[in-house]
Design an enzyme around this catalytic site. Sequence first.
Site, PDB file in Angstrom:
ATOM      1  N   CYS A  10      43.899  60.707  50.704  1.00 33.34           N
ATOM      2  CA  CYS A  10      43.409  59.337  50.876  1.00 33.34           C
ATOM      3  C   CYS A  10      44.410  58.520  51.711  1.00 33.34           C
ATOM      4  CB  CYS A  10      43.196  58.666  49.519  1.00 33.34           C
ATOM      5  SG  CYS A  10      44.714  58.382  48.585  1.00 33.34           S
ATOM      6  N   CYS A  13      47.739  57.969  50.020  1.00 31.39           N
ATOM      7  CA  CYS A  13      48.547  59.193  49.992  1.00 31.39           C
ATOM      8  C   CYS A  13      49.242  59.407  51.327  1.00 31.39           C
ATOM      9  CB  CYS A  13      47.673  60.400  49.661  1.00 31.39           C
ATOM     10  SG  CYS A  13      46.837  60.282  48.065  1.00 31.39           S
TER      11      CYS A  13
END
Length: 77
Positions: A10, A13
């Site tokens: 994501c 991340c």
Amino acid sequence: MEIKVLGTGCTKCKTLEKQTNQAVEELGINADVIKVEDIVEIMNYNIMATPALVINGKVVVKGKVPSTTEIKEFLTK
């Protein structure tokens, strides 16, 4: 030093991975930054919310993206 960024890919991340690499570079330390996207491996750290940061096997952050300054503090402790 082994640093793992746990997350499935994501935006948060990816941001944590980028900031971690930046902190390592700015500090000039010898460290391997590893991106872990395998959900089974992530679950082995008892992480229920990503992203997470693991330094030498110890989870130091989970569920949020710390600032580069905060990451540097974790790395120098």
